[in-house]
Design a protein around this motif. Structure first.
Motif, PDB file in Angstrom:
ATOM      1  N   GLN A 347       0.842  -1.211   0.000  1.00 14.05           N
ATOM      2  CA  GLN A 347       0.000   0.000   0.000  1.00 14.05           C
ATOM      3  C   GLN A 347       0.869   1.249   0.000  1.00 14.05           C
ATOM      4  OE1 GLN A 347      -2.997   0.349  -0.818  1.00 14.05           O
ATOM      5  NE2 GLN A 347      -3.195  -1.882  -0.882  1.00 14.05           N
ATOM      6  N   GLU A 348       1.942   1.224   0.814  1.00 10.17           N
ATOM      7  CA  GLU A 348       2.838   2.397   0.867  1.00 10.17           C
ATOM      8  C   GLU A 348       3.432   2.661  -0.519  1.00 10.17           C
ATOM      9  OE1 GLU A 348       6.025   3.680   4.076  1.00 10.17           O
ATOM     10  OE2 GLU A 348       7.017   2.488   2.543  1.00 10.17           O
ATOM     11  N   ILE A 349       3.888   1.579  -1.153  1.00  6.20           N
ATOM     12  CA  ILE A 349       4.516   1.743  -2.482  1.00  6.20           C
ATOM     13  C   ILE A 349       3.485   2.261  -3.496  1.00  6.20           C
ATOM     14  CG2 ILE A 349       5.675   0.507  -4.371  1.00  6.20           C
ATOM     15  CD1 ILE A 349       6.849  -1.381  -2.207  1.00  6.20           C
ATOM     16  N   LYS A 350       2.257   1.709  -3.431  1.00  7.48           N
ATOM     17  CA  LYS A 350       1.198   2.161  -4.364  1.00  7.48           C
ATOM     18  C   LYS A 350       0.920   3.652  -4.167  1.00  7.48           C
ATOM     19  CE  LYS A 350      -1.600  -1.864  -5.470  1.00  7.48           C
ATOM     20  NZ  LYS A 350      -2.765  -2.641  -5.047  1.00  7.48           N
ATOM     21  N   ASN A 351       0.842   4.070  -2.877  1.00 10.04           N
ATOM     22  CA  ASN A 351       0.547   5.486  -2.589  1.00 10.04           C
ATOM     23  C   ASN A 351       1.619   6.408  -3.140  1.00 10.04           C
ATOM     24  OD1 ASN A 351      -1.707   4.682  -1.277  1.00 10.04           O
ATOM     25  ND2 ASN A 351      -0.840   4.872   0.803  1.00 10.04           N
ATOM     26  N   VAL A 352       2.865   5.990  -3.050  1.00  3.89           N
ATOM     27  CA  VAL A 352       3.965   6.871  -3.448  1.00  3.89           C
ATOM     28  C   VAL A 352       4.284   6.752  -4.941  1.00  3.89           C
ATOM     29  CG1 VAL A 352       6.439   7.328  -3.110  1.00  3.89           C
ATOM     30  CG2 VAL A 352       4.972   6.909  -1.129  1.00  3.89           C
ATOM     31  N   CYS A 353       4.293   5.529  -5.451  1.00  2.00           N
ATOM     32  CA  CYS A 353       4.770   5.327  -6.837  1.00  2.00           C
ATOM     33  C   CYS A 353       3.637   5.250  -7.851  1.00  2.00           C
ATOM     34  CB  CYS A 353       5.600   4.046  -6.942  1.00  2.00           C
ATOM     35  SG  CYS A 353       6.938   3.962  -5.755  1.00  2.00           S
ATOM     36  N   GLY A 354       2.411   5.052  -7.393  1.00  2.00           N
ATOM     37  CA  GLY A 354       1.303   4.899  -8.335  1.00  2.00           C
ATOM     38  C   GLY A 354       1.573   3.726  -9.270  1.00  2.00           C
ATOM     39  N   SER A 355       1.509   3.996 -10.571  1.00  2.00           N
ATOM     40  CA  SER A 355       1.735   2.886 -11.510  1.00  2.00           C
ATOM     41  C   SER A 355       3.207   2.805 -11.959  1.00  2.00           C
ATOM     42  CB  SER A 355       0.827   3.043 -12.719  1.00  2.00           C
ATOM     43  OG  SER A 355       1.084   4.310 -13.280  1.00  2.00           O
ATOM     44  N   GLU A 356       4.040   3.741 -11.449  1.00  2.00           N
ATOM     45  CA  GLU A 356       5.472   3.706 -11.817  1.00  2.00           C
ATOM     46  C   GLU A 356       6.195   2.587 -11.085  1.00  2.00           C
ATOM     47  OE1 GLU A 356       7.756   7.246 -10.883  1.00  2.00           O
ATOM     48  OE2 GLU A 356       6.089   8.443 -11.636  1.00  2.00           O
ATOM     49  N   LYS A 357       7.299   2.106 -11.689  1.00  2.00           N
ATOM     50  CA  LYS A 357       8.130   1.134 -10.968  1.00  2.00           C
ATOM     51  C   LYS A 357       8.933   1.872  -9.912  1.00  2.00           C
ATOM     52  CE  LYS A 357       8.677  -2.037 -14.796  1.00  2.00           C
ATOM     53  NZ  LYS A 357       9.521  -2.422 -15.921  1.00  2.00           N
ATOM     54  N   ILE A 358       9.081   1.258  -8.761  1.00  2.00           N
ATOM     55  CA  ILE A 358       9.838   1.897  -7.681  1.00  2.00           C
ATOM     56  C   ILE A 358      11.316   2.061  -8.099  1.00  2.00           C
ATOM     57  CG2 ILE A 358      10.078  -0.349  -6.541  1.00  2.00           C
ATOM     58  CD1 ILE A 358      10.403   0.971  -3.922  1.00  2.00           C
ATOM     59  N   THR A 359      11.875   3.231  -7.775  1.00  2.00           N
ATOM     60  CA  THR A 359      13.305   3.467  -8.065  1.00  2.00           C
ATOM     61  C   THR A 359      13.972   4.029  -6.805  1.00  2.00           C
ATOM     62  OG1 THR A 359      12.964   5.744  -8.712  1.00  2.00           O
ATOM     63  CG2 THR A 359      12.829   4.089 -10.475  1.00  2.00           C
ATOM     64  N   GLU A 360      15.274   4.220  -6.881  1.00  2.00           N
ATOM     65  CA  GLU A 360      16.010   4.754  -5.729  1.00  2.00           C
ATOM     66  C   GLU A 360      15.499   6.139  -5.333  1.00  2.00           C
ATOM     67  OE1 GLU A 360      20.226   4.497  -6.554  1.00  2.00           O
ATOM     68  OE2 GLU A 360      20.155   2.315  -6.682  1.00  2.00           O
ATOM     69  N   GLU A 361      14.971   6.901  -6.304  1.00  2.00           N
ATOM     70  CA  GLU A 361      14.475   8.249  -5.992  1.00  2.00           C
ATOM     71  C   GLU A 361      13.286   8.203  -5.037  1.00  2.00           C
ATOM     72  OE1 GLU A 361      15.469   7.379  -9.060  1.00  2.00           O
ATOM     73  OE2 GLU A 361      17.210   8.702  -9.049  1.00  2.00           O
ATOM     74  N   HIS A 362      12.541   7.082  -5.027  1.00  2.00           N
ATOM     75  CA  HIS A 362      11.362   6.995  -4.161  1.00  2.00           C
ATOM     76  C   HIS A 362      11.722   6.664  -2.719  1.00  2.00           C
ATOM     77  CE1 HIS A 362       9.350   5.900  -8.132  1.00  2.00           C
ATOM     78  NE2 HIS A 362       8.693   6.974  -7.731  1.00  2.00           N
ATOM     79  N   LEU A 363      12.953   6.168  -2.484  1.00  2.00           N
ATOM     80  CA  LEU A 363      13.247   5.560  -1.171  1.00  2.00           C
ATOM     81  C   LEU A 363      12.994   6.501   0.007  1.00  2.00           C
ATOM     82  CD1 LEU A 363      16.408   3.349  -1.898  1.00  2.00           C
ATOM     83  CD2 LEU A 363      13.995   2.695  -1.892  1.00  2.00           C
ATOM     84  N   SER A 364      13.311   7.787  -0.167  1.00  3.15           N
ATOM     85  CA  SER A 364      13.172   8.704   0.973  1.00  3.15           C
ATOM     86  C   SER A 364      11.706   8.921   1.339  1.00  3.15           C
ATOM     87  CB  SER A 364      13.847  10.034   0.661  1.00  3.15           C
ATOM     88  OG  SER A 364      13.216  10.598  -0.455  1.00  3.15           O
ATOM     89  N   GLU A 365      10.790   8.535   0.442  1.00  4.61           N
ATOM     90  CA  GLU A 365       9.353   8.733   0.740  1.00  4.61           C
ATOM     91  C   GLU A 365       8.696   7.435   1.225  1.00  4.61           C
ATOM     92  OE1 GLU A 365       7.336  10.941  -2.625  1.00  4.61           O
ATOM     93  OE2 GLU A 365       9.334  10.546  -3.449  1.00  4.61           O
ATOM     94  N   LEU A 366       9.501   6.402   1.481  1.00  6.78           N
ATOM     95  CA  LEU A 366       8.934   5.094   1.830  1.00  6.78           C
ATOM     96  C   LEU A 366       9.432   4.625   3.211  1.00  6.78           C
ATOM     97  CD1 LEU A 366       9.484   3.542  -1.724  1.00  6.78           C
ATOM     98  CD2 LEU A 366       7.255   4.061  -0.700  1.00  6.78           C
ATOM     99  N   PRO A 367       8.905   5.246   4.290  1.00  6.47           N
ATOM    100  CA  PRO A 367       9.423   4.907   5.629  1.00  6.47           C
ATOM    101  C   PRO A 367       9.187   3.451   6.030  1.00  6.47           C
ATOM    102  CG  PRO A 367       7.523   6.385   5.776  1.00  6.47           C
ATOM    103  CD  PRO A 367       7.913   6.315   4.333  1.00  6.47           C
TER     104      PRO A 367
END
Ligand code: HEM
Length: 510
Positions: A347-367
């Motif tokens: 759910q956390e990943i869906k909220n932050v990344c939406g339909s994008e693939k998770i990348t290193e840029e997302h890490l700071s937003e994924l506690p």
């Protein structure tokens, strides 16, 4: 010559003899005073409590299972966070709480900055010729600087980004291919992840993910799997081989031929394969084809011998190939076991990344993802006991007097299982890092990466590879343990590897 002159002359002539005697006498008296004070200190000093053992062998029999971190942690419940044990003729001070461990690694570091290696490790590290095993000296400072500037520091990691992205893409597509061909067959996660990590290590170290190499000394060509065995699996096994003469140096004249031969053969094989790999890359460089690799840098620098270069290149290969695998495999085990945690992460990943693939840029937003990683290195620490440090001058730890000549075992596993610091430490519970007490970006929420001047040089790479892989794997698949897998929690080896490779059933998410 008058009497006065002849007396003065005689005195002058005597000076070459008198000076050493006088200076010697002075040093001798200083030595006696120092020894007297030191003996007095020892007599009055409070030494750490001793774990009862046997005459001559001390506590060796109690440590014969190759998992000292667990035994040390049990003893800490009885004897407190700092105590001493005897392993044959050596005294080892064992540290089991974050406070005393930090005191040893940071405040008292200058008195504890050398290492005492076992016979096997002395051979396998070519007598400390690696960043991680060297004493704290000019060599260490120089090669750690090289390592951070070219491979593991923030800027270097930026330059190696494409290799990490590649690793994750490859694992993802290989797992999809497996699921497509055999949807109900359990996946051996380690096979895929280990192979890709080894590829990352080879690219960073040599500039190429080598598929095979001809080794002159063997007179044959080794496959990638065989190279992995010689460079990673064999030395990891050899590093924990116990030579009883390590504990009784006064018996070192007694041969222990079979073990000596085994370790020396491992070392020779490793050297032969490293030479072959380096030779191939030198051909590339001679053709003017430069790569962003550690070898390219070390060759251009020209400050190290061939042997030193080979050891330092090998160091990255072995360190990259193991600890991150240990962590990611345990994280995937826990997530596959705990569907609620897996769902929260998704759910956390869906909220932050939406339909994008998770990348290193997302890490700071994924506690939550960050918490999963740190909780995993807390509970399944890849370096449960730090290689022994040596006390080269009298010092103090936890209010106890620690005499020179003692060895120090820092039980990081014990620190992270300390009931005074962690609630229900046996439980894997990422939420413990989300209560506001911890800075999400702090790499040192636990003692897992060590501390002070010898803190882990590869922590950034471990976090980047570990977190992005865990996130992407949960984003793309639903994870479930294969039946019977839940109880496979035993560990093996130097770095708390899962004894049985993780087997999971994967279902692609729609
Ligand atoms: C989750 C993964 C990892 C953990 C838990 C870990 C843990 C540690 C610990 C506890 C130390 C301190 C040892 C001491 O104080 O003597 C250390 C040192 C070191 N680690 Fe890591 N490590 C990890 C990943 C890596 C990776 C991926 C690399 C390199 C590719 C690496 C390279 C090093 C080096 C070079 C040192 C020695 C630093 C020095 O002595 O100055 N580590 N690591």
């Amino acid at each position: 010559m008058d009497v006065v002159t002849s007396t003065i002359l005689a005195s002058f002539q005597a000076i070459p003899y008198a000076t050493p005697v006088a200076v010697g006498g002075l040093f001798f008296s200083m030595f006696c005073v120092k020894k007297f004070i030191s003996d007095q200190k020892r007599r009055n000093a409070r030494l750490p409590p001793e774990v009862p053992g046997w005459p001559v062998i001390g506590n060796l029999l109690q440590l014969k299972e190759k998992k000292p971190h667990k035994t040390f942690t049990k003893w800490a419940e009885i004897h407190g966070p700092i105590y001493s044990i005897r392993t044959g003729s050596s005294t080892v001070i064992v540290l089991n709480s974050t406070d005393v461990a930090k005191e040893a690694m940071v405040t008292r570091y200058s008195s504890i900055s050398t290492r005492k290696l076992s016979k096997a490790l002395t051979v396998l590290t070519q007598d400390k010729c690696m960043v991680a095993t060297s004493d704290y000296d000019e060599f260490h400072k120089m090669v750690k600087r090289y390592l951070l500037a070219n491979v593991l520091g923030t800027n270097a990691q930026r330059r190696h980004r494409c290799h990490r992205d590649n690793l994750i893409e490859n694992i993802s597509s290989q797992l999809h291919a497996h699921v497509e061909t055999s949807p109900n067959e359990a996946v051996n996660f380690r096979d895929y992840f280990q192979s890709q990590l080894f590829g990352l290590a080879l690219k960073e170290a040599l500039g190429e993910d080598v598929q095979s190499v001809y080794v002159d000394e063997f007179g044959s060509t080794l496959s990638r799997e065989e190279i992995f065995k010689v460079l990673v699996l064999d030395p990891m096994e050899g590093a924990i081989d116990v030579d009883w003469r390590d504990f009784f140096p006064y018996l070192k004249w007694i041969p222990n031929k079979s073990l000596e031969k085994k370790i020396q053969q491992m070392d020779l094989n490793r050297q032969a394969v490293m030479n072959a790999l380096i030779k191939e890359q030198k051909k590339r460089i001679d053709l003017g084809q430069k790569q962003n690799s550690y070898l390219d840098f070390l060759l251009s620098e020209g400050t190290l011998t061939e042997k030193q270069m080979s050891m330092l290149i090998w160091e990255i290969i072995i360190e990259t190939s193991d600890t991150t695998l240990v962590t990611t495999e345990w994280a995937m085990y826990e997530l596959a076991k705990n569907s609620k945690c897996q769902e929260m992460l998704l759910q956390e990943i869906k909220n932050v990344c939406g339909s994008e693939k998770i990348t290193e840029e997302h890490l700071s937003e994924l506690p939550y993802l960050n918490a999963v990683f740190h909780e995993t290195i807390r509970k399944y620490n890849p370096a449960p006991v730090i290689p022994l440090r040596y006390v080269h001058e009298d010092t103090e730890l936890g209010g106890y007097y620690i005499p020179a000549g003692s060895e120090i075992a820092i039980n990081i596993y014990g620190c992270n299982m300390d009931k005074k610091q962690w609630e229900n430490p046996e439980e894997w519970k990422p939420e413990r890092f989300l209560d506001g007490k911890f800075d999400p970006m702090d790499l040192h929420k636990t003692m897992a990466f060590g501390a002070g001047k010898r803190a882990c040089a590869g922590s950034l790479q471990a976090v980047l590879v570990g977190c992005t892989s865990i996130g992407r794997l949960v984003q793309e698949f639903e994870w479930r343990l294969k039946e019977g897998e839940e109880g496979n929690v035993d560990t093996v080896g130097l770095t708390a590897r899962k004894l049985q490779p993780l087997h999971v059933i994967l279902k692609p998410r729609t």
